[in-house]
Write a protein that holds these residues in place. Structure first.
Motif, mmCIF file in Angstrom:
data_model
loop_
_atom_site.group_PDB
_atom_site.id
_atom_site.type_symbol
_atom_site.label_atom_id
_atom_site.label_comp_id
_atom_site.label_asym_id
_atom_site.label_seq_id
_atom_site.Cartn_x
_atom_site.Cartn_y
_atom_site.Cartn_z
ATOM 1 N N LEU A 23 0.838 -1.198 0.000
ATOM 2 C CA LEU A 23 0.000 0.000 0.000
ATOM 3 C C LEU A 23 0.876 1.252 0.000
ATOM 4 O O LEU A 23 1.937 1.275 0.617
ATOM 5 C CB LEU A 23 -0.893 0.001 1.240
ATOM 6 N N THR A 24 0.415 2.298 -0.669
ATOM 7 C CA THR A 24 1.121 3.583 -0.658
ATOM 8 C C THR A 24 0.117 4.702 -0.400
ATOM 9 O O THR A 24 -1.088 4.472 -0.291
ATOM 10 C CB THR A 24 1.838 3.847 -1.993
ATOM 11 N N ARG A 25 0.623 5.924 -0.369
ATOM 12 C CA ARG A 25 -0.234 7.097 -0.169
ATOM 13 C C ARG A 25 -0.763 7.647 -1.495
ATOM 14 O O ARG A 25 -1.609 8.549 -1.478
ATOM 15 C CB ARG A 25 0.555 8.206 0.520
ATOM 16 N N ALA A 26 -0.283 7.134 -2.604
ATOM 17 C CA ALA A 26 -0.389 7.877 -3.861
ATOM 18 C C ALA A 26 -1.486 7.412 -4.803
ATOM 19 O O ALA A 26 -1.516 7.869 -5.944
ATOM 20 C CB ALA A 26 0.963 7.811 -4.587
ATOM 21 N N SER A 27 -2.396 6.529 -4.374
ATOM 22 C CA SER A 27 -3.356 5.976 -5.337
ATOM 23 C C SER A 27 -4.812 6.215 -4.976
ATOM 24 O O SER A 27 -5.700 5.540 -5.514
ATOM 25 C CB SER A 27 -3.099 4.467 -5.493
ATOM 26 N N ALA A 28 -5.090 7.138 -4.068
ATOM 27 C CA ALA A 28 -6.493 7.477 -3.772
ATOM 28 C C ALA A 28 -7.126 8.119 -5.000
ATOM 29 O O ALA A 28 -6.488 8.904 -5.715
ATOM 30 C CB ALA A 28 -6.565 8.423 -2.585
ATOM 31 N N GLN A 29 -8.387 7.785 -5.258
ATOM 32 C CA GLN A 29 -9.106 8.288 -6.424
ATOM 33 C C GLN A 29 -10.394 8.976 -6.007
ATOM 34 O O GLN A 29 -11.023 8.595 -5.011
ATOM 35 C CB GLN A 29 -9.458 7.121 -7.359
ATOM 36 N N ALA A 30 -10.786 9.989 -6.771
ATOM 37 C CA ALA A 30 -12.076 10.630 -6.521
ATOM 38 C C ALA A 30 -13.180 9.586 -6.533
ATOM 39 O O ALA A 30 -13.227 8.723 -7.413
ATOM 40 C CB ALA A 30 -12.333 11.705 -7.576
ATOM 41 N N GLY A 31 -14.053 9.636 -5.540
ATOM 42 C CA GLY A 31 -15.116 8.661 -5.388
ATOM 43 C C GLY A 31 -14.827 7.619 -4.328
ATOM 44 O O GLY A 31 -15.751 6.919 -3.873
ATOM 45 N N ASP A 32 -13.571 7.489 -3.916
ATOM 46 C CA ASP A 32 -13.230 6.556 -2.841
ATOM 47 C C ASP A 32 -13.831 7.028 -1.518
ATOM 48 O O ASP A 32 -14.038 8.231 -1.302
ATOM 49 C CB ASP A 32 -11.715 6.451 -2.654
ATOM 50 N N ASP A 33 -14.083 6.074 -0.620
ATOM 51 C CA ASP A 33 -14.424 6.384 0.764
ATOM 52 C C ASP A 33 -13.135 6.544 1.571
ATOM 53 O O ASP A 33 -12.110 5.925 1.260
ATOM 54 C CB ASP A 33 -15.244 5.258 1.384
ATOM 55 N N VAL A 34 -13.201 7.349 2.630
ATOM 56 C CA VAL A 34 -12.079 7.526 3.556
ATOM 57 C C VAL A 34 -12.438 6.841 4.874
ATOM 58 O O VAL A 34 -13.535 7.032 5.396
ATOM 59 C CB VAL A 34 -11.774 9.018 3.809
ATOM 60 N N TRP A 35 -11.483 6.046 5.395
ATOM 61 C CA TRP A 35 -11.710 5.267 6.610
ATOM 62 C C TRP A 35 -10.576 5.477 7.607
ATOM 63 O O TRP A 35 -9.452 5.816 7.218
ATOM 64 C CB TRP A 35 -11.750 3.772 6.273
ATOM 65 N N VAL A 36 -10.893 5.251 8.887
ATOM 66 C CA VAL A 36 -9.857 5.127 9.917
ATOM 67 C C VAL A 36 -10.069 3.790 10.633
ATOM 68 O O VAL A 36 -11.173 3.247 10.641
ATOM 69 C CB VAL A 36 -9.870 6.277 10.951
ATOM 70 N N SER A 37 -8.981 3.287 11.234
ATOM 71 C CA SER A 37 -9.040 1.959 11.837
ATOM 72 C C SER A 37 -9.652 1.940 13.233
ATOM 73 O O SER A 37 -10.125 0.893 13.682
ATOM 74 C CB SER A 37 -7.637 1.335 11.883
ATOM 75 N N ASP A 38 -9.656 3.087 13.926
ATOM 76 C CA ASP A 38 -10.212 3.089 15.291
ATOM 77 C C ASP A 38 -10.248 4.531 15.799
ATOM 78 O O ASP A 38 -9.929 5.480 15.076
ATOM 79 C CB ASP A 38 -9.390 2.205 16.224
ATOM 80 N N THR A 39 -10.582 4.669 17.073
ATOM 81 C CA THR A 39 -10.766 5.976 17.712
ATOM 82 C C THR A 39 -9.493 6.813 17.665
ATOM 83 O O THR A 39 -8.385 6.312 17.888
ATOM 84 C CB THR A 39 -11.207 5.778 19.170
ATOM 85 N N ILE A 40 -9.682 8.093 17.414
ATOM 86 C CA ILE A 40 -8.584 9.052 17.282
ATOM 87 C C ILE A 40 -8.511 9.927 18.529
ATOM 88 O O ILE A 40 -9.536 10.316 19.096
ATOM 89 C CB ILE A 40 -8.808 9.954 16.038
ATOM 90 N N GLY A 41 -7.303 10.244 18.970
ATOM 91 C CA GLY A 41 -7.118 11.262 20.003
ATOM 92 C C GLY A 41 -6.719 10.766 21.372
ATOM 93 O O GLY A 41 -6.451 11.577 22.266
ATOM 94 N N ARG A 42 -6.657 9.454 21.573
ATOM 95 C CA ARG A 42 -6.333 8.956 22.909
ATOM 96 C C ARG A 42 -4.936 9.407 23.349
ATOM 97 O O ARG A 42 -4.753 9.878 24.476
ATOM 98 C CB ARG A 42 -6.431 7.430 22.946
ATOM 99 N N ALA A 43 -3.944 9.213 22.495
ATOM 100 C CA ALA A 43 -2.572 9.567 22.869
ATOM 101 C C ALA A 43 -2.409 11.075 23.025
ATOM 102 O O ALA A 43 -1.697 11.543 23.917
ATOM 103 C CB ALA A 43 -1.588 9.024 21.844
ATOM 104 N N ALA A 44 -3.067 11.830 22.162
ATOM 105 C CA ALA A 44 -2.955 13.288 22.248
ATOM 106 C C ALA A 44 -3.503 13.809 23.573
ATOM 107 O O ALA A 44 -2.902 14.681 24.213
ATOM 108 C CB ALA A 44 -3.688 13.940 21.077
ATOM 109 N N LEU A 45 -4.639 13.272 24.012
ATOM 110 C CA LEU A 45 -5.212 13.717 25.279
ATOM 111 C C LEU A 45 -4.451 13.165 26.473
ATOM 112 O O LEU A 45 -4.563 13.691 27.583
ATOM 113 C CB LEU A 45 -6.682 13.317 25.365
ATOM 114 N N ALA A 46 -3.666 12.113 26.247
ATOM 115 C CA ALA A 46 -2.845 11.562 27.329
ATOM 116 C C ALA A 46 -1.600 12.395 27.597
ATOM 117 O O ALA A 46 -0.998 12.270 28.672
ATOM 118 C CB ALA A 46 -2.427 10.128 26.991
ATOM 119 N N LEU A 47 -1.205 13.212 26.635
ATOM 120 C CA LEU A 47 0.097 13.884 26.736
ATOM 121 C C LEU A 47 0.272 14.708 28.011
ATOM 122 O O LEU A 47 1.334 14.626 28.647
ATOM 123 C CB LEU A 47 0.332 14.752 25.493
#
Length: 318
Positions: A149-173
């Motif tokens: 996998l690379t960063r360079a092959s996203a195409q218009a019409g694709d969905d964007v996903w994340v694998s899980d909850t964001i922000g835990r480490a940032a709020l832990a700092l």
């Protein structure tokens, strides 16, 4: 504290790093020689990445050594997961202000524990003396030829996903900085990021682009957008964050970094296949779509309005 037993670099390596690490079937020669020898599996590409962490820049210098080691190896290994690699091994370079026996024993223990979890063979490395603690880790692994996998092959019409909850480490700092030895609660996500290797491997045949979130969701979304020549349009309400949208810390969640979750795009016509991944990876969430580049790299939308966000949102290395 006592110094490491024996004398010099080679005694240090023998005592702390010569044994106890997982052995990989493709390693012909590991720690103890001028170079490692690795025999790649047939029909695979070699994927390599290198990561450097500096005391009091990337982690508190006073944190327990085993926590520093866990974080360092996990952060480095996350780059392999982001490209769908099977992990193979790593090299370690340590710059040490001193060679305290207790610190090194604790560091080596944490490093071994992380290596076994991540299935990474210690292949070799280097140690040297310097004014502050610097940890450099090079990781490598395999993927079938042409499948990484690379960063360079996203195409218009694709969905964007994340694998899980964001922000835990940032709020832990703040908690980590106040008490570096405490690693319960949110602080555990800072020291023990969960490397998404199994998901990365599954995404090889499904995702059009992928990367890990190290510098903040918005900044890293921008990396995919620029590499692919598109715009990522994110839905504020769909992003799974540890702080609610109405919480003043929400912006910190999407800009703070250190998540080491995966950010990836999948063609919309394969959405059912993506949703089926929830049977194994329950935290994944669809958070937006890829559109034709419109002059912006990343837009965050809420109730049909585009949010105004900081221009430089995310960790800045310089």
């Amino acid at each position: 504290m006592s110094k490491a037993t024996g004398s010099g670099e080679f005694a240090l390596i023998r005592e702390f790093f010569a044994s106890g690490f997982p052995r990989n079937q493709y390693t012909r020669l590991g720690v103890g020689d001028d170079a490692s020898i690795v025999m790649p599996p047939a029909g695979c590409d070699l994927l390599q990445s290198i990561d450097t962490q500096v005391a009091d820049v990337h982690f508190p210098a006073t944190a327990p050594a085993h926590l520093i080691a866990q974080r360092a190896l996990r952060c480095a290994a996350s780059d392999l997961a982001a490209m769908g690699a099977e992990p193979q091994g790593f090299h370690l370079a340590l710059t040490l202000p001193n060679a305290e026996h207790k610190w090194l024993a604790d560091f080596a223990s944490g490093l071994r524990d992380a290596a076994h979890v991540l299935d990474l063979d210690l292949l070799g490395g280097d140690t040297t003396s310097g004014p502050c603690l610097v940890i450099t880790i090079q990781v490598q692994g395999w993927a079938p030829a042409g499948a990484a996998l690379t960063r360079a092959s996203a195409q218009a019409g694709d969905d964007v996903w994340v694998s899980d909850t964001i922000g835990r480490a940032a709020l832990a700092l703040p908690q980590v900085l106040e008490n570096p030895a405490q690693f319960s609660g949110l602080a555990r996500h800072y020291y023990f990021p969960q490397v998404q290797t199994p998901l990365g491997i599954k995404l090889r045949d499904l995702a059009s682009s992928c990367m890990d979130i190290s510098d903040g969701l918005l900044q890293d979304a921008g990396h995919i957008a620029r590499a692919s020549g598109v715009t990522l349009e994110l839905d504020a309400a769909a992003i799974p964050t540890i702080a609610e949208r109405t919480d003043s810390r929400w912006l910190q969640c999407i800009t703070g970094g250190d998540d080491y979750q995966l950010l990836f795009t999948i063609p919309a016509e394969r959405r059912k296949e993506a949703e089926a991944l929830r049977d194994e990876f329950s935290g994944i969430a669809r958070i937006g779509k890829v559109i034709t580049h419109n002059g912006e790299d990343v837009l965050v939308q809420e109730n049909d309005h585009i949010l105004t966000l900081p221009e430089h949102a995310g960790f800045q290395h310089f």
